[in-house]
Design an enzyme around this catalytic site. Sequence first.
Site, PDB file in Angstrom:
ATOM      1  N   LYS A  65       0.908  -1.430  -0.177  1.00 25.53           N
ATOM      2  CA  LYS A  65      -0.041   0.052   0.016  1.00 25.53           C
ATOM      3  C   LYS A  65       0.790   1.333   0.137  1.00 25.53           C
ATOM      4  O   LYS A  65       0.662   2.365  -0.351  1.00 25.53           O
ATOM      5  CB  LYS A  65      -0.938   0.130   1.224  1.00 25.53           C
ATOM      6  CG  LYS A  65      -2.263  -0.800   1.095  1.00 25.53           C
ATOM      7  CD  LYS A  65      -2.944  -0.842   2.133  1.00 25.53           C
ATOM      8  CE  LYS A  65      -4.119  -1.753   2.434  1.00 25.53           C
ATOM      9  NZ  LYS A  65      -4.959  -1.309   3.227  1.00 25.53           N
ATOM     10  N   GLY A 126      -0.784   0.731   9.548  1.00 20.79           N
ATOM     11  CA  GLY A 126      -1.454   1.467   8.407  1.00 20.79           C
ATOM     12  C   GLY A 126      -2.893   1.774   8.733  1.00 20.79           C
ATOM     13  O   GLY A 126      -3.452   2.813   8.228  1.00 20.79           O
ATOM     14  N   ARG A 147       2.532  -0.515  20.563  1.00 25.55           N
ATOM     15  CA  ARG A 147       3.654  -1.179  21.411  1.00 25.55           C
ATOM     16  C   ARG A 147       5.065  -0.339  20.785  1.00 25.55           C
ATOM     17  O   ARG A 147       6.011  -0.231  21.657  1.00 25.55           O
ATOM     18  CB  ARG A 147       3.571  -2.396  21.427  1.00 25.55           C
ATOM     19  CG  ARG A 147       3.844  -3.024  19.958  1.00 25.55           C
ATOM     20  CD  ARG A 147       3.852  -4.509  20.090  1.00 25.55           C
ATOM     21  NE  ARG A 147       4.152  -5.184  18.879  1.00 25.55           N
ATOM     22  CZ  ARG A 147       3.980  -6.492  18.616  1.00 25.55           C
ATOM     23  NH1 ARG A 147       3.881  -7.268  19.843  1.00 25.55           N
ATOM     24  NH2 ARG A 147       4.084  -7.076  17.574  1.00 25.55           N
TER      25      ARG A 147
HETATM   26  P1  NAP Z   1       0.118  -3.209  10.282  1.00 26.22           P
HETATM   27  O1  NAP Z   1       0.453  -1.874   9.569  1.00 26.22           O
HETATM   28  O2  NAP Z   1       0.910  -4.055  10.471  1.00 26.22           O
HETATM   29  O3  NAP Z   1      -0.245  -2.553  11.716  1.00 26.22           O
HETATM   30  C1  NAP Z   1      -0.664  -3.350  12.932  1.00 26.22           C
HETATM   31  C2  NAP Z   1       0.059  -2.718  14.227  1.00 26.22           C
HETATM   32  O4  NAP Z   1      -0.277  -3.244  15.428  1.00 26.22           O
HETATM   33  C3  NAP Z   1       1.525  -2.719  14.181  1.00 26.22           C
HETATM   34  O5  NAP Z   1       1.825  -1.169  14.604  1.00 26.22           O
HETATM   35  C4  NAP Z   1       1.677  -3.512  15.156  1.00 26.22           C
HETATM   36  O6  NAP Z   1       3.090  -3.187  15.863  1.00 26.22           O
HETATM   37  C5  NAP Z   1       0.926  -3.442  16.123  1.00 26.22           C
HETATM   38  N1  NAP Z   1       0.853  -4.688  17.003  1.00 26.22           N
HETATM   39  C6  NAP Z   1       1.297  -5.963  16.609  1.00 26.22           C
HETATM   40  N2  NAP Z   1       1.001  -6.953  17.741  1.00 26.22           N
HETATM   41  C7  NAP Z   1       0.437  -6.169  18.679  1.00 26.22           C
HETATM   42  C8  NAP Z   1       0.083  -6.463  19.904  1.00 26.22           C
HETATM   43  N3  NAP Z   1       0.224  -7.803  20.382  1.00 26.22           N
HETATM   44  N4  NAP Z   1      -0.400  -5.497  20.757  1.00 26.22           N
HETATM   45  C9  NAP Z   1      -0.659  -4.074  20.140  1.00 26.22           C
HETATM   46  N5  NAP Z   1      -0.062  -3.883  19.162  1.00 26.22           N
HETATM   47  C10 NAP Z   1       0.445  -4.543  18.416  1.00 26.22           C
HETATM   48  O7  NAP Z   1      -1.334  -3.722   9.935  1.00 26.22           O
HETATM   49  P2  NAP Z   1      -2.675  -3.194   9.312  1.00 26.22           P
HETATM   50  O8  NAP Z   1      -2.260  -2.799   7.858  1.00 26.22           O
HETATM   51  O9  NAP Z   1      -2.788  -1.732  10.142  1.00 26.22           O
HETATM   52  O10 NAP Z   1      -3.783  -3.992   9.622  1.00 26.22           O
HETATM   53  C11 NAP Z   1      -4.250  -4.077  10.930  1.00 26.22           C
HETATM   54  C12 NAP Z   1      -5.333  -4.913  11.155  1.00 26.22           C
HETATM   55  O11 NAP Z   1      -6.558  -4.379  10.392  1.00 26.22           O
HETATM   56  C13 NAP Z   1      -5.113  -6.355  10.094  1.00 26.22           C
HETATM   57  O12 NAP Z   1      -6.128  -7.349  10.833  1.00 26.22           O
HETATM   58  C14 NAP Z   1      -6.037  -6.211   8.722  1.00 26.22           C
HETATM   59  O13 NAP Z   1      -6.779  -7.235   8.269  1.00 26.22           O
HETATM   60  C15 NAP Z   1      -7.231  -5.265   9.320  1.00 26.22           C
HETATM   61  N6  NAP Z   1      -7.692  -4.452   8.373  1.00 26.22           N
HETATM   62  C16 NAP Z   1      -8.875  -4.600   8.140  1.00 26.22           C
HETATM   63  C17 NAP Z   1      -9.555  -3.827   7.245  1.00 26.22           C
HETATM   64  C18 NAP Z   1     -10.946  -3.952   6.891  1.00 26.22           C
HETATM   65  O14 NAP Z   1     -11.395  -3.732   5.830  1.00 26.22           O
HETATM   66  N7  NAP Z   1     -11.950  -4.787   7.700  1.00 26.22           N
HETATM   67  C19 NAP Z   1      -8.913  -2.926   6.401  1.00 26.22           C
HETATM   68  C20 NAP Z   1      -7.509  -2.673   6.687  1.00 26.22           C
HETATM   69  C21 NAP Z   1      -7.020  -3.367   7.733  1.00 26.22           C
HETATM   70  P3  NAP Z   1       4.550  -4.091  15.334  1.00 26.22           P
HETATM   71  O15 NAP Z   1       4.939  -3.457  14.233  1.00 26.22           O
HETATM   72  O16 NAP Z   1       5.540  -3.746  16.609  1.00 26.22           O
HETATM   73  O17 NAP Z   1       4.075  -5.463  15.177  1.00 26.22           O
END
Ligand code: NAP
Length: 278
Positions: A65, A126, A147
Amino acid sequence: MNLHLAVIGKDVSQSLSPSMHAFILRRLGAECKYEAISIPPEQFAERAEELFERYDAFNVTIPFKGDIIAYLSELRDDAPVFGAVNTVLCRERAGYNTDGFGFLLMLKNAGVQVKGRSVLVLGAGGAGRSCIKKLTEEGAEVYAYERNEDRLQEVYNEFGGFTPLSRVPLRKFDILLNCTGIGMHKTVGQTPSCRREDGSESPVDKKLLGLCETAVDLIYVPAQSEFLRIAQALGKKTVNGDSMLFYQAYMADCIYLRRTPCEREAKNLWESYREERI
Ligand code: NAP
């Protein structure tokens, strides 16, 4: 109209996008050929250009992205602020991000009011940063825990408008929002972590969920994450991310068709999509 479309990501072999977009576009009067293209990250640079020749438009998912932006001439709507693109129009080389539209419509149609309500956002990756931005714009009182404190500080420097959890005592929040992705794939059965009163970090449990009114999880597979399972067992209102996924796809399809989005139409389509799936 007959569109040649795709979703690109590291592994989109199980993606719901092809069937979801085909459903929406058909209902909006267009036909499409929609492909799922998995690209190993190390091949992204050599394969990105061919996407613009091959497709009319495409959707982008994890982990491209941000990477796709270098190939675009223009970022529109939420994309420049989110710094991430999930929808690309190839001829114009224009990038959009429709997650914010999907997020807000998911909350609205689930009857979750955010204006003036306290919301604790867990995770500022993201999706988390996009949700923080949208919630602040909607007048919510936003708190965020991440975190990786440097990452949260970067988001704070960029947007402001919210309170990092490290600066306030842990207390009751009206809404808890899981944007960490913890609870899916290899972490099924786990909950995201959060800072405790003593400064330590531990998984969100009954105590914190017991204080909230509503728990929202962006995860849609599984349909009920552990975070939502605990909240539901405590009698809380729960919302998962499946309608957000649908609404962001609807918005992308409106962009493809140069059509003004309509919230009522999106809701009706979501309801018939769900009925067809059952
Ligand atoms: P991302 O960029 O990897 O962000 C996840 C964040 O959560 C990171 O900052 C990560 O930190 C942190 N994290 C990881 N493990 C953790 C824990 N145990 N406790 C607290 N924080 C923690 O992922 P993303 O793209 O934002 O997506 C996040 C979620 O949203 C996914 O499940 C995705 O499928 C969902 N999503 C859903 C939709 C929808 O349409 N429903 C749309 C977009 C995203 P670290 O980097 O330190 O691991």
